[in-house]
Design an enzyme around this catalytic site. Structure first.
Site, mmCIF file in Angstrom:
data_model
loop_
_atom_site.group_PDB
_atom_site.id
_atom_site.type_symbol
_atom_site.label_atom_id
_atom_site.label_comp_id
_atom_site.label_asym_id
_atom_site.label_seq_id
_atom_site.Cartn_x
_atom_site.Cartn_y
_atom_site.Cartn_z
ATOM 1 N N ASN A 1 43.916 45.503 37.702
ATOM 2 C CA ASN A 1 45.227 45.406 37.044
ATOM 3 C C ASN A 1 45.335 44.240 36.067
ATOM 4 O O ASN A 1 45.893 44.385 34.984
ATOM 5 C CB ASN A 1 46.349 45.395 38.087
ATOM 6 C CG ASN A 1 46.251 44.229 39.031
ATOM 7 O OD1 ASN A 1 45.164 43.719 39.313
ATOM 8 N ND2 ASN A 1 47.368 43.776 39.536
ATOM 9 N N GLU B 1 45.254 30.373 47.246
ATOM 10 C CA GLU B 1 44.454 29.763 46.185
ATOM 11 C C GLU B 1 45.424 29.112 45.208
ATOM 12 O O GLU B 1 46.627 29.292 45.293
ATOM 13 C CB GLU B 1 43.536 30.804 45.528
ATOM 14 C CG GLU B 1 42.506 31.352 46.531
ATOM 15 C CD GLU B 1 41.344 32.116 45.886
ATOM 16 O OE1 GLU B 1 40.875 31.725 44.811
ATOM 17 O OE2 GLU B 1 40.908 33.118 46.493
ATOM 18 N N CYS C 1 50.557 42.856 41.483
ATOM 19 C CA CYS C 1 50.838 42.730 42.908
ATOM 20 C C CYS C 1 52.205 42.121 43.157
ATOM 21 O O CYS C 1 52.799 42.337 44.204
ATOM 22 C CB CYS C 1 49.760 41.875 43.553
ATOM 23 S SG CYS C 1 49.582 40.290 42.728
HETATM 24 P P1 NAD Z 1 41.015 48.108 45.657
HETATM 25 O O1 NAD Z 1 41.211 47.450 46.960
HETATM 26 O O2 NAD Z 1 40.830 49.575 45.618
HETATM 27 O O3 NAD Z 1 39.754 47.494 44.903
HETATM 28 C C1 NAD Z 1 39.615 46.109 44.652
HETATM 29 C C2 NAD Z 1 38.145 45.777 44.483
HETATM 30 O O4 NAD Z 1 37.484 45.968 45.723
HETATM 31 C C3 NAD Z 1 37.418 46.671 43.478
HETATM 32 O O5 NAD Z 1 36.492 45.883 42.763
HETATM 33 C C4 NAD Z 1 36.720 47.664 44.378
HETATM 34 O O6 NAD Z 1 35.582 48.250 43.792
HETATM 35 C C5 NAD Z 1 36.338 46.784 45.544
HETATM 36 N N1 NAD Z 1 36.086 47.513 46.797
HETATM 37 C C6 NAD Z 1 36.652 48.673 47.218
HETATM 38 N N2 NAD Z 1 36.163 49.014 48.428
HETATM 39 C C7 NAD Z 1 35.287 48.044 48.794
HETATM 40 C C8 NAD Z 1 34.460 47.832 49.942
HETATM 41 N N3 NAD Z 1 34.460 48.685 50.955
HETATM 42 N N4 NAD Z 1 33.694 46.723 49.972
HETATM 43 C C9 NAD Z 1 33.699 45.837 48.961
HETATM 44 N N5 NAD Z 1 34.452 45.991 47.836
HETATM 45 C C10 NAD Z 1 35.245 47.082 47.759
HETATM 46 O O7 NAD Z 1 42.254 47.666 44.764
HETATM 47 P P2 NAD Z 1 42.628 48.165 43.299
HETATM 48 O O8 NAD Z 1 43.174 49.553 43.394
HETATM 49 O O9 NAD Z 1 41.491 47.887 42.383
HETATM 50 O O10 NAD Z 1 43.810 47.131 42.916
HETATM 51 C C11 NAD Z 1 45.137 47.308 43.258
HETATM 52 C C12 NAD Z 1 45.498 46.535 44.508
HETATM 53 O O11 NAD Z 1 45.232 45.153 44.315
HETATM 54 C C13 NAD Z 1 46.972 46.621 44.841
HETATM 55 O O12 NAD Z 1 47.117 46.807 46.226
HETATM 56 C C14 NAD Z 1 47.512 45.259 44.445
HETATM 57 O O13 NAD Z 1 48.669 44.847 45.108
HETATM 58 C C15 NAD Z 1 46.353 44.384 44.757
HETATM 59 N N6 NAD Z 1 46.459 43.129 44.015
HETATM 60 C C16 NAD Z 1 46.771 41.978 44.698
HETATM 61 C C17 NAD Z 1 46.916 40.774 44.006
HETATM 62 C C18 NAD Z 1 47.274 39.492 44.719
HETATM 63 O O14 NAD Z 1 47.086 38.432 44.128
HETATM 64 N N7 NAD Z 1 47.780 39.533 45.930
HETATM 65 C C19 NAD Z 1 46.710 40.747 42.632
HETATM 66 C C20 NAD Z 1 46.392 41.929 41.982
HETATM 67 C C21 NAD Z 1 46.259 43.114 42.691
#
Ligand code: NAD
Length: 489
Positions: free
Chosen positions: A158, A470, A291
């Site tokens: 995102n 962080e 997020c």
């Molecule tokens: P996601 O969890 O699907 O993927 C995030 C990352 O994790 C990607 O690089 C993905 O390839 C990797 N990944 C997925 N499965 C994995 C596994 N089993 N092992 C290791 N890596 C793995 O999330 P998304 O759809 O890319 O992003 C959206 C989500 O991120 C939303 O839930 C959002 O709220 C969250 N988000 C949180 C923050 C925060 O600071 N709290 C900031 C931005 C986004």
């Protein structure tokens, strides 16, 4: 003649690796068109990245003087500025986000991340205590902070560069080596950053990029690797759970920034214009794919109709369209799959009896953008905290407006969630603003603003929204391990 394929490659141990498979497509979410192939890293390449990172630590990066490391962070910031429009173009191609947002938020913040962490690290002190012992003797305790080691950095799609540099800058500044796994949907800026860090003199192996997916791909290979000393992860709560399971047998530290289901509370004394402007940003920024975005808006009953009408007007004023046009305010969702998920929530809301005040459909933006993952900004009334669209993170340009009568009721409605990332309170009564902001069970609580960040302050969430913080000193704590030395004087 067919165009040669443009590859987005892995960066391992100081070099771009040659693609050795079919790779996967990099797709522009605004048009649905493929614009490059991405080299998917296999287990072997991930292993080379981790061992290269370890070697960089041993070859001196971990012991480089702080002033050299912070100088390198500052040069990286300068170099991103020098190549600013390249980063902007790469981020827009990957995400479809409006070019003005990529300039003002994403890439600008990447520069700020490097500069801020250079400052924070340069100014950091160390804990020490003089301990009084029986008989007048004393002991001196001091903690030396050492790099955590090889850090796996896993980030979502995102705010790809912003979230990546938020972790990479402090990690490198503290003397770690990193292996970065960007989202498969946004591979470009992490790859450009590899060029920039090499240009400013980062030793080979200290920054590696492995592309791919999560399970059974680069994400899993990286987190399973025994050479990883810690994982910093931003993404969904479900993936966070999975990553935690993977690293649990080796007891590695994790820092998790996960999902949110954030509330805004609007009191009847709030400045209506300022509140509407703030709420509009908080609901629809980045097409709701932040997020921190607000998906639950609790409004005091006496101003409910005015706030709803004003927010509808603002939502209708958003300009969806070509991301490269400066007047565009709102881009597409990241992918057809993600739009499907958001549309499913729209259907669920309808089943639950929601009234759609505006939006709810797929806009017609002309043939050029027909293949993109567009969705109209959407607002509902008529839902309650019991309904799934009000309980689960949707991550799209949608919010439910729900009335309340008293301050206590607003606090309990806002805190009635398994998430705990962010909230905002809108009121001109500052005593109430402080009181309600502090009562929120979240990591970040704003009053009369939203997403206003001082990068030295702690950032993170409670409950399903994450583990740890962080930002500023909190980042230094995660990216280092203290050894306490006790000397009898
Ligand atoms: P996601 O969890 O699907 O993927 C995030 C990352 O994790 C990607 O690089 C993905 O390839 C990797 N990944 C997925 N499965 C994995 C596994 N089993 N092992 C290791 N890596 C793995 O999330 P998304 O759809 O890319 O992003 C959206 C989500 O991120 C939303 O839930 C959002 O709220 C969250 N988000 C949180 C923050 C925060 O600071 N709290 C900031 C931005 C986004």
């Amino acid at each position: 003649m067919t165009q040669p394929v443009r590859w987005i490659r892995n960066f391992v141990d100081g070099e771009f690796a040659e693609p050795d498979g079919p790779g996967f497509p990099a797709v522009d979410p605004a048009t649905g068109a493929e614009f490059a192939r991405v080299h998917e890293a296999g287990r072997e390449l991930v292993h080379r990245a981790v061992t290269g990172a370890r070697a960089a630590l041993h070859n001196g990066w971990a012991d480089t003087p702080v002033r050299e490391r912070t100088a390198l962070l500052r040069r990286a910031a300068d170099r991103i500025e020098a190549r600013f429009e390249e980063f902007v173009a790469a981020e827009v191609a990957d995400t479809g986000k409006p070019v003005t947002q990529a300039r003002e938020l994403d890439v600008a913040r990447a520069v700020a991340n490097f500069r801020t962490f250079a400052d924070v690290i340069a100014a950091a002190g160390q804990e020490s205590f003089v301990t009084d012992l029986p008989g007048g003797a004393q002991a001196l305790n001091y903690a030396v902070r050492k790099p955590l080691g090889v850090v796996a950095v896993i980030v979502p799609w995102n705010l790809p560069l912003l979230l990546l540099t938020w972790k990479v800058a402090p990690a490198l500044g503290c003397g770690n080596a990193v292996v970065v796994k960007p989202s498969d949907q946004t591979p470009s800026t992490a790859t450009l950053l590899a060029e920039v860090l090499a240009e400013v003199g980062l030793p080979a192996g200290a920054y590696n990029v492995v592309h791919g997916f999560g399970g059974d791909s680069a994400g899993q290979y990286l987190t399973e690797h025994p050479g990883i000393d810690g994982v910093t992860f931003t993404g969904s709560s479900a993936t966070g759970t999975q990553v935690m399971r993977t690293v649990a047998p080796r007891v590695r530290p994790v820092s998790f920034e996960l999902g949110g289901k954030n509330a805004a509370i609007v009191f009847d004394d709030a400045d209506l214009d300022e509140t509407l402007a703030g709420l509009t940003r908080s609901v629809f920024a980045n097409t709701g794919q932040v997020c921190l975005c607000t998906e639950r808006v609790y409004v005091q009953r006496s101003v409910f109709d005015d706030v709803a009408a004003g927010l509808v007007e603002q939502a209708r004023g958003l300009r969806l369209g070509d991301p490269l046009t400066e007047r565009t305010t709102t881009g597409p969702l990241i992918s057809p799959e993600h739009r499907r998920k958001v549309l499913d929530y729209l259907a669920l809301a309808e089943e639950a009896g929601a009234k759609t005040l505006t939006g709810g459909g797929i806009p017609e933006l002309g043939p050029e953008l027909d293949g993109g993952s567009w969705l109209e900004p959407t607002l509902w009334t008529g839902l309650t905290n019991k309904d799934r669209p009000v309980r689960e993170e949707i991550f799209g340009p949608v919010a439910a407006l729900i009335p309340f009568d008293t301050e206590d009721e607003a606090i309990s409605l806002a805190n009635d969630t398994e998430y705990g990332l962010a909230s905002s309170v809108w009121t001109q009564d500052l005593r109430r603003g402080h009181r309600v902001a502090q009562a929120m069970h979240v990591g970040m609580s704003w009053v009369n603003t939203w997403f206003l960040r001082d990068l030295r302050s702690p950032f993170g969430g409670m409950g399903l929204s994450g583990i740890g913080r962080e930002g500023g000193a909190s980042s230094l704590h995660f990216y280092t391990e203290p050894t306490n030395v006790c000397v009898r004087l």
